[in-house]
Design a protein around this motif. Sequence first.
Motif, PDB file in Angstrom:
ATOM      1  N   GLY A   1       0.789  -1.227   0.000  1.00  0.00           N
ATOM      2  CA  GLY A   1       0.000   0.000   0.000  1.00  0.00           C
ATOM      3  C   GLY A   1       0.821   1.276   0.000  1.00  0.00           C
ATOM      4  O   GLY A   1       0.275   2.368  -0.059  1.00  0.00           O
ATOM      5  N   GLU A   2       2.127   1.136   0.066  1.00  0.00           N
ATOM      6  CA  GLU A   2       3.015   2.298   0.080  1.00  0.00           C
ATOM      7  C   GLU A   2       3.364   2.728  -1.332  1.00  0.00           C
ATOM      8  O   GLU A   2       3.226   1.962  -2.276  1.00  0.00           O
ATOM      9  CB  GLU A   2       4.303   1.968   0.857  1.00  0.00           C
ATOM     10  N   LYS A   3       3.865   3.959  -1.454  1.00  0.00           N
ATOM     11  CA  LYS A   3       4.355   4.465  -2.728  1.00  0.00           C
ATOM     12  C   LYS A   3       5.796   3.972  -2.891  1.00  0.00           C
ATOM     13  O   LYS A   3       6.586   4.009  -1.946  1.00  0.00           O
ATOM     14  CB  LYS A   3       4.325   5.986  -2.744  1.00  0.00           C
ATOM     15  N   HIS A   4       6.100   3.472  -4.091  1.00  0.00           N
ATOM     16  CA  HIS A   4       7.461   3.017  -4.388  1.00  0.00           C
ATOM     17  C   HIS A   4       7.875   3.572  -5.739  1.00  0.00           C
ATOM     18  O   HIS A   4       7.059   3.651  -6.662  1.00  0.00           O
ATOM     19  CB  HIS A   4       7.532   1.489  -4.435  1.00  0.00           C
ATOM     20  N   ASN A   5       9.151   3.909  -5.860  1.00  0.00           N
ATOM     21  CA  ASN A   5       9.637   4.357  -7.160  1.00  0.00           C
ATOM     22  C   ASN A   5      10.075   3.148  -7.982  1.00  0.00           C
ATOM     23  O   ASN A   5      10.141   2.020  -7.478  1.00  0.00           O
ATOM     24  CB  ASN A   5      10.754   5.404  -7.021  1.00  0.00           C
ATOM     25  N   ILE A   6      10.363   3.386  -9.238  1.00  0.00           N
ATOM     26  CA  ILE A   6      10.683   2.291 -10.157  1.00  0.00           C
ATOM     27  C   ILE A   6      11.898   1.501  -9.699  1.00  0.00           C
ATOM     28  O   ILE A   6      11.920   0.275  -9.809  1.00  0.00           O
ATOM     29  CB  ILE A   6      10.855   2.819 -11.613  1.00  0.00           C
TER      30      ILE A   6
ATOM     31  N   ILE B   1      -4.838  -0.503 -12.330  1.00  0.00           N
ATOM     32  CA  ILE B   1      -4.375  -1.418 -11.287  1.00  0.00           C
ATOM     33  C   ILE B   1      -3.391  -0.688 -10.383  1.00  0.00           C
ATOM     34  O   ILE B   1      -3.366  -0.895  -9.176  1.00  0.00           O
ATOM     35  CB  ILE B   1      -3.784  -2.696 -11.906  1.00  0.00           C
ATOM     36  N   VAL B   2      -2.580   0.183 -10.964  1.00  0.00           N
ATOM     37  CA  VAL B   2      -1.685   1.043 -10.196  1.00  0.00           C
ATOM     38  C   VAL B   2      -1.932   2.484 -10.617  1.00  0.00           C
ATOM     39  O   VAL B   2      -2.525   2.752 -11.669  1.00  0.00           O
ATOM     40  CB  VAL B   2      -0.193   0.691 -10.386  1.00  0.00           C
ATOM     41  N   THR B   3      -1.479   3.391  -9.794  1.00  0.00           N
ATOM     42  CA  THR B   3      -1.542   4.808 -10.141  1.00  0.00           C
ATOM     43  C   THR B   3      -0.128   5.362 -10.166  1.00  0.00           C
ATOM     44  O   THR B   3       0.734   4.909  -9.414  1.00  0.00           O
ATOM     45  CB  THR B   3      -2.442   5.599  -9.162  1.00  0.00           C
ATOM     46  N   VAL B   4       0.085   6.314 -11.048  1.00  0.00           N
ATOM     47  CA  VAL B   4       1.378   6.963 -11.178  1.00  0.00           C
ATOM     48  C   VAL B   4       1.326   8.270 -10.405  1.00  0.00           C
ATOM     49  O   VAL B   4       0.394   9.067 -10.575  1.00  0.00           O
ATOM     50  CB  VAL B   4       1.704   7.256 -12.666  1.00  0.00           C
TER      51      VAL B   4
ATOM     52  N   TYR C   1       4.887   4.949  -7.766  1.00  0.00           N
ATOM     53  CA  TYR C   1       3.701   4.162  -8.093  1.00  0.00           C
ATOM     54  C   TYR C   1       3.057   3.689  -6.803  1.00  0.00           C
ATOM     55  O   TYR C   1       3.727   3.422  -5.808  1.00  0.00           O
ATOM     56  CB  TYR C   1       4.082   2.941  -8.942  1.00  0.00           C
ATOM     57  N   ARG C   2       1.756   3.569  -6.856  1.00  0.00           N
ATOM     58  CA  ARG C   2       0.992   3.056  -5.723  1.00  0.00           C
ATOM     59  C   ARG C   2      -0.101   2.160  -6.271  1.00  0.00           C
ATOM     60  O   ARG C   2      -0.651   2.414  -7.337  1.00  0.00           O
ATOM     61  CB  ARG C   2       0.388   4.212  -4.929  1.00  0.00           C
TER      62      ARG C   2
END
Length: 133
Positions: free
Chosen positions: A20-25, A51-54, A62-63
């Motif tokens: 559920g956290e935001k992660h970068n590429i 499915i994901v949001t940018v 991405y989250r």
Amino acid sequence: MLITREMDYAIRAVRALADGEKHNIKEICSMEDIPTEFGYKVLKKLSHSEIVTVIRGQGGGYRLLCDLNETTLLDIARAIGGNLLLNECLEGGYVCINNSGEKVCTVHKELCRIQNVLIAELKANTLAQILAM
């Protein structure tokens, strides 16, 4: 249908975001051993399928947007856009001389049965259930 490397990477990317956290590429690709060029590609497709949001801008990433309790492997496969058909003869409008008129192609009939089983299995469990196994 072939479970492609791209689909495998898409499933892994969703797994990386399952917290559920935001992660970068870089984080996503590192956590799941995904080559960065594939990471961008699959995350773009997952984004188009909601499915994901940018998250754009500095500190972006991405989250996960979907609910893992409602999303299945079939949803991931459809997001990646692979042909889910075992054989081209299962495509609507396909003309086969062995399956027309009074002729019934027993191979086609069996492939239809297998296709239905495959689709049912891909949607049998949610991603939440799979990730908890």
